[in-house]
Every structure is written in C-alpha cells, then in structure tokens.
Design a protein around this motif. Structure first.
Motif, short mmCIF file in Angstrom:
data_model
loop_
_atom_site.label_atom_id
_atom_site.label_comp_id
_atom_site.label_asym_id
_atom_site.label_seq_id
_atom_site.Cartn_x
_atom_site.Cartn_y
_atom_site.Cartn_z
N ILE A 296 0.65 -1.33 -0.02
CA ILE A 296 -0.15 -0.07 -0.09
C ILE A 296 0.85 1.44 0.05
CG2 ILE A 296 -1.67 1.42 1.31
CD1 ILE A 296 -3.05 -1.10 2.23
N PHE A 297 1.74 1.27 0.84
CA PHE A 297 2.77 2.45 0.85
C PHE A 297 3.45 2.51 -0.35
CE2 PHE A 297 3.68 2.06 5.83
CZ PHE A 297 2.46 2.71 5.97
N MET A 298 3.80 1.58 -1.19
CA MET A 298 4.49 1.68 -2.17
C MET A 298 3.61 2.15 -3.45
SD MET A 298 7.68 0.79 -2.54
CE MET A 298 8.41 -0.31 -3.80
N LEU A 299 2.47 1.56 -3.47
CA LEU A 299 1.66 1.84 -4.67
C LEU A 299 0.76 3.40 -4.42
CD1 LEU A 299 -0.47 -1.36 -5.34
CD2 LEU A 299 1.54 -0.34 -6.60
N LEU A 300 0.78 3.81 -3.06
CA LEU A 300 0.39 5.16 -2.94
C LEU A 300 1.47 5.99 -2.84
CD1 LEU A 300 -2.91 4.66 -0.85
CD2 LEU A 300 -2.65 4.89 -3.28
N GLY A 301 2.72 5.61 -2.97
CA GLY A 301 3.83 6.55 -2.50
C GLY A 301 4.47 7.27 -3.63
N GLY A 302 3.71 7.21 -4.95
CA GLY A 302 4.19 8.30 -5.83
C GLY A 302 5.47 7.67 -6.69
N LEU A 303 6.10 6.24 -6.44
CA LEU A 303 7.11 5.90 -7.26
C LEU A 303 6.61 5.69 -8.68
CD1 LEU A 303 9.87 4.70 -7.44
CD2 LEU A 303 9.11 2.57 -6.30
N PHE A 304 5.57 4.99 -8.75
CA PHE A 304 5.32 4.51 -10.08
C PHE A 304 4.12 5.68 -10.85
CE2 PHE A 304 6.52 0.73 -8.17
CZ PHE A 304 7.77 0.40 -8.83
N THR A 305 3.22 6.02 -10.11
CA THR A 305 2.33 6.87 -10.61
C THR A 305 2.40 8.07 -9.77
OG1 THR A 305 0.72 5.78 -9.05
CG2 THR A 305 0.62 5.10 -11.30
N PRO A 306 2.09 9.26 -10.49
CA PRO A 306 2.34 10.41 -9.45
C PRO A 306 1.24 10.77 -8.76
CG PRO A 306 1.96 10.91 -11.82
CD PRO A 306 2.13 9.50 -11.89
N GLU A 308 -0.04 13.38 -7.57
CA GLU A 308 -0.77 14.34 -8.15
C GLU A 308 -2.30 13.83 -9.09
OE1 GLU A 308 2.35 14.64 -8.66
OE2 GLU A 308 2.85 15.80 -6.89
N SER A 309 -1.93 12.65 -9.72
CA SER A 309 -3.01 12.26 -10.32
C SER A 309 -4.13 11.22 -9.59
CB SER A 309 -2.48 11.61 -11.72
OG SER A 309 -1.58 10.46 -11.26
N MET A 310 -3.55 11.18 -8.33
CA MET A 310 -4.51 10.25 -7.60
C MET A 310 -5.87 11.10 -7.14
SD MET A 310 -1.94 8.60 -5.01
CE MET A 310 -0.50 7.62 -5.80
N PRO A 311 -6.97 10.42 -6.96
CA PRO A 311 -8.01 11.06 -6.44
C PRO A 311 -7.88 11.57 -4.99
CG PRO A 311 -8.47 8.70 -6.47
CD PRO A 311 -7.23 8.99 -7.03
N SER A 312 -8.65 12.60 -4.71
CA SER A 312 -8.05 13.44 -3.59
C SER A 312 -8.26 12.76 -2.15
CB SER A 312 -9.03 14.84 -3.27
OG SER A 312 -10.46 14.39 -3.26
N TRP A 313 -9.06 11.74 -2.20
CA TRP A 313 -9.07 11.03 -0.67
C TRP A 313 -7.78 10.18 -0.71
CZ3 TRP A 313 -8.34 5.87 -1.29
CH2 TRP A 313 -8.76 5.03 -2.57
N ALA A 314 -7.21 9.74 -1.84
CA ALA A 314 -5.94 8.94 -1.93
C ALA A 314 -4.66 9.94 -1.63
CB ALA A 314 -5.82 8.12 -3.18
#
Lengths: 370, 249
Positions: A296-306, A308-314
């Motif tokens: 979870i930390f990695m996927l939401l950590g901005g390593l692979f996907t920015p 800024e492009s995640m939904p605001s709750w994420a």
C-alpha cells in the motif's frame, strides 16, 4: 548502556553469520537499480504501428518517413485494407494504425483541410495519450515544414512556444526513478528485517530468556533498532554509490541532508517493523502484515504513479504514508538540490512519525504478560 | 511476610485464563538454599506457576514474593536475583559457546574481566574448552543443557528456576546435570526445579506435587512415601494422580 552494547554485538554477529544476509545487502541494491530503472519506464519508445497508405505519393511518403525516422515509432506492417490493421491491433502486433487517405497530397497542395487518421490501442490510457501526443507532434512539424515551403503567402502569425525543462533538462527517466527506487530499497530492508527479528526470537523461545533478565525495555528496543538502522544507512550509501557509478545520477543537494533525513526515515520504518513484530507471534504473520503495508505504501507512494493524479482522498492518505514523504524528499534533495527549508514539512511529519512509532513499540513490548 | 530464611513464599497464588483455572490457590514456601522439587503431570500448571514467580506472567490473585520482592510490582528486582532455564531451549543456536556466555554475562551486568574469567571457568568445569568457538547448534543436547544451566547461574543469582531441565537426555547426562545442581546448592543457591522424572524428585530436599492446578501434597520425599505408604516417588505420584481421574468419572 553496556547492555545495549552486548545486544548490538549479538545482533551484528547473527546478521553477518546468516548466509542469506550478504546477498541481500549487496545484491538487492544492484538488482533493483538495474532492473527497475531500465524496465519500469514511463517513456514511450518504439511504438509499433501499422501503416495504411492509400495515397502512395511523395507527400504521403514524406509523412511516413517522419514517423519512421523518429525514435518513437517503428512500422511493423503495411496494407491497403483497414481489416489487416485492425487484426494487428487486436493481436498486439501494432499499438497504432496510421491511416493516410487516397487524396492526401491533393488536399495538402490545394491548401484545403487535409485528413489523416490514428487508431490507437487505448487499453493503457496513459500510453495511448502519450502515443497520440507524439504522433500529433510529428504531424504538426510536418505541416509546418510544408506550409513554409509551399505557401505563397508570408507565414501567418503564429505563437512559438519555447520549452524549458527544469531540474531534469534532458527528461532523463533514470534521474526521476532512482531516488524513488533507493527509498523502496531502504524501506524494504528496514521493514522486513526489523519485523522478522523479534518474532524470530519469539519463535525460538529466546525472547523469554531475555525477558527474565533485568534488561530494560528501552535497552531492548534500542539494541534491536540500532543494528538495522546502521545497516539501512549503509545500504542507502551503497545504493547511491551504485547509482552514481552506473547511471551517473545527479546529486544536487548535500549528502549530509540525504543521510540526515534517511536517519529519521529509517526510525519510522524500523519502528513500524518492530511494532508489527510485537503484535505477531510467528514470522509468517509478521511477513504478511509487513507486505500488506509495504504494497500500500509503495503503490500510493508516488514511485510509479504521480501522487498529483490520484483522487483527492488518496492524496490525503499520503500524509500517513512515510514512503510518499521520503520519495518527495529524496527527489527534492537529489534532483532539485533542495535544502532543509524546502522539505521542512516532510521533515516535521517524519520526525513526529518516528516518535509515535517508537513510543508505540516500547509500549507494546511487554516483559510481563497478563 | 518477608522473614529471612525464605527464598520464595506463595499464598493462594492463582492464575485464570478466562474460565480455565491453570493454577488454583497454591500455597507453599521455599527455604533459602533448599532444592525444591515442583512436580506434576503435563498440564498440571507447573509452568504457569513458574512463569508467575519469575515475573513473566502476572497472577490473577493471591500473594507471592521471590527473594523478598513482590511478584506484582517488583518483577524487575526479582529478575536481578534469579536465574531461569526454560524447557524450551534458550541459548542462541547461531552463536558460539563463547558468544552465548559473553552475551548473557553482559546482559546481567558482568564486567568484561568477570565475563572472561567466568568463560574460562565454565568451559573448564564442563570440559567444553575445545568447543569454545563451536556454534551451539552443533552441540549435543546434553552439553547444551549443562551449558544453559551454567549460563542461567552466571550472575550468581540467589534463586535458580529450572523448568524441566533434563527433558530428553540420557541418564548419565541427567546425573551430571544434578551434580551441577548440587554444586550450586552447596554454594547457597536456592533451586526450584520442575520435572516429571520421579527418580529425580528423590534428589530434592522437599517436593510438592501439583494435580489439576492444585498442590496435592507437599513434604520431603521420605515423608511423602511414608504418608502414601509407597516404596518410591513413582508410586506416590500414581496414587495422587489416579484418584482424581477416577473421581472425575
């Protein structure tokens, strides 16, 4: 204090006597850097396309040549029928079909509006967007050239845009990825090794023997943390060295700041690991929980996907994601040459985080059971 | 409560896990320098009782002191004065003999020169000098257990708790192990030992026998044999354990 020394001595002997350990320490940084930087790329190159050129004129060929001579596109097949192109899209032989209609040159020369068509496989929306941008840029450049050569009128008014890419002027992909990969590396070492450690002593029963000694809670926690803290810093140094040597990544900021922030960050990760090991009884459980958080930390950590492009709750969730903070810090320091003032928010969050995690693990670790 | 002369005192000490009463109001005391055998069948509550006395488990009710310290509030003081050898093997298998001695000696606050002297002394006594740099994992079980005992008393504790220390070893090694216990006892160390080898209980000054969480009998081995009209401790034990089972049916 002497007690801590004996604990640390024991941990280091155990770490280096463990045959699986040295490959992890030296192998993981090299393998991760080499594989991830080269494979996990956002760059789009060598997009394979299917060509349908019904015009077969000098002009149409010039356009096709523009595509083939760019590093972005490679022609894989050619036909006069739409069906063939569709087939190739379906079978993934081609990611795009370039369709040039029969009256293309006539329209261009007559200064009418001319048409061509891209059919792009958009299973992966990001890649499709990039493909479209690259292809449009090529057509645009082509159109500009033709206009200046053929148009009898003086160039119409146009706006020319000058781009200036800051911090990573060559848009070097490795420069962007490596700081994040180093973070992933340090996080994995910290979280897994510390998480496994106390649980292992629980499994073999030595923890009970330690619990009947007059060892103090804080001595125990420090004795368990410090070896992996030093190991984490060493691995970061080694990873940076490899990255500099192989990829020649920029190190714009100060090394002191890099290791200073790493020191705080490692306390957070090790604290989480220790906490996990105090609430689990077997290495299997500890591993599973550690993986859960790691993913979870990695996927939401901005390593692979920015982020800024995640939904605001994420995006809001990243406040409690130490990996996200540390990736931002490392990118800032390494690429932009950030100083401590630029990353003060992350420094404060991580410092608080480290205090909380340490307190929790000291509280959770019990010498006397109920 | 804290009269001199007693190493351990327990009064109505009880441990409940939910509805299950593992240790049910046990009352006993152990004199200083005594070898006290704490017997009972598997699951009778011996280990739970020991864990309360050494400060690993807090009791549900009752009172107890160990070396004069309260088992509720002064567990850390207790830990400074006791040694413990658990039935689960407790040395680090991936450390050498010497490293294990150094680690536990260090944790108990011995100075470097004390650790050095103790190491030499212990290895000589146990005839393990050649094994100084061998990993614990490579030693036979009997050696490991003798070493574990020696390390449990490395800091010269007042009381040593042994939880089934001789499980799984041959009679000769058991005999040697008991020689170590006698030696410690002769130096004034109080020994609290659980076992289910009834012949070993003959070596104790006094024994108590636990049945289903209670202390069913407590006396010298000779006294128990007289009371139960038995020729051996084995017989005493069977007579004690059997009627309960029959009564249950």
């Amino acid at each position: 204090m002497r007690t801590i020394r004996f604990l640390i001595q024991k941990e280091f002997i155990q770490i280096f006597r463990n045959k699986g350990m040295l490959p992890i320490i030296f192998g993981m940084p090299i393998i991760q850097l080499l594989i991830l930087t080269n494979a996990a790329t956002f760059d789009l190159r060598n997009v394979q396309f299917h060509l349908i050129d019904r015009d077969q004129t000098t002009t149409s060929r010039k356009l096709v040549e523009k595509f083939t001579s760019s590093e972005y596109f490679i022609p894989v097949a050619q036909s006069f029928s739409d069906e063939k192109g569709e087939e190739n899209l379906k079978s993934n032989r081609a990611r795009m079909v370039l369709n040039i209609p029969g009256n293309f040159e006539k329209e261009v020369l007559s200064n009418k509006v001319s048409h061509i068509q891209f059919i792009i496989n958009a299973e992966d929306g990001n890649a499709a967007g990039l493909t479209q941008t690259y292809a449009s840029n090529i057509v645009h450049a082509f159109a500009m050239e033709y206009q200046s050569v053929w148009s009898s009128v003086d160039n119409p008014k146009q706006i020319k845009i000058d781009y200036s890419f800051w911090y990573n002027p060559e848009l070097n992909y490795e420069t962007y990825m490596i700081p994040g990969i180093l973070v992933a590396l340090v996080s994995m070492i910290g979280l897994f090794l510390s998480g496994m450690n106390i649980v292992r002593e629980k499994e073999i029963g030595t923890i009970e023997q330690l619990n009947v000694t007059p060892i103090k809670k804080h001595e125990f926690i420090i004795g368990k943390l410090l070896p992996f803290w030093l190991l984490g810093l060493f691995i970061l140094g080694f990873g940076l060295f490899v990255a500099k040597l192989i990829f020649n990544i920029p190190i714009m900021g100060s090394l002191w700041l890099i290791f200073g922030t790493a020191a705080v960050y490692l306390i957070v990760v090790l604290g989480i690991g220790l906490f996990i090991s105090t609430v689990t009884d077997t290495q299997q459980q500890a591993m599973f929980i550690a993986w859960f958080f790691m993913v979870i930390f990695m996927l939401l950590g901005g390593l692979f996907t920015p982020i800024e492009s995640m939904p605001s709750w994420a995006q809001n969730l990243t406040v409690v994601n130490p990996i996200a903070h540390y990736i931002q810090m490392m990118r800032g320091i390494l690429i932009k040459g950030a100083v401590i003032g630029d990353i003060s928010f992350q420094v404060i969050v991580l410092s608080l985080y480290s205090i909380i995690m340490l307190t929790l693990s000291v509280l959770r670790y019990r010498k006397v059971n109920d | 409560m804290n009269e001199p002369g007693y190493a351990i005192r327990a009064e109505q000490l009880t441990k409940r896990f939910g509805d299950f009463i593992a240790v049910n109001e046990i009352t006993f005391d152990v004199k200083q320098g005594e070898i006290y055998g704490f017997l009972g069948a598997n699951g009778a509550g011996k280990t739970t009782a020991i864990r309360m006395l050494i400060g690993l488990l807090s009791p549900s009710s009752g009172i107890a002191t160990v070396a004069g310290f309260d088992v509720y509030k002064e567990t850390e003081n207790i830990k400074r004065n006791i040694g413990y050898m658990s039935q689960r093997f407790s040395l680090y298998e991936d450390l050498t003999v010497k490293e294990n001695i150094r680690f536990y000696g260090g944790v108990y606050g011995l100075s470097s020169s004390e650790i050095r002297d103790k190491t030499d002394f212990l290895l000589k006594k146990l005839e393990l000098e050649h094994a100084r740099n061998m990993l614990i994992s490579s030693l036979p079980l009997g050696w490991k257990q003798k070493l574990a005992f020696s390390i449990a008393v490395i800091h010269d504790p007042k009381i040593v708790f042994l939880d089934e220390p001789t499980g799984g070893v041959d009679p000769i090694t058991r005999r040697q192990f008991w020689n170590l216990i006698y030696e410690a006892s002769s130096k004034g160390v109080t020994v609290f030992v659980t076992t289910h080898y009834m012949d070993e209980s003959e070596y104790c000054d006094r024994v108590s026998i636990m049945v289903d969480g209670r202390i069913a009998a407590l006396d010298t081995p000779r006294g128990l044999k007289r009371i139960f009209h038995a020729s051996s401790m084995d017989e005493v034990f069977l007579k004690l354990a059997r009627p309960e089972k029959v009564g249950d049916i």
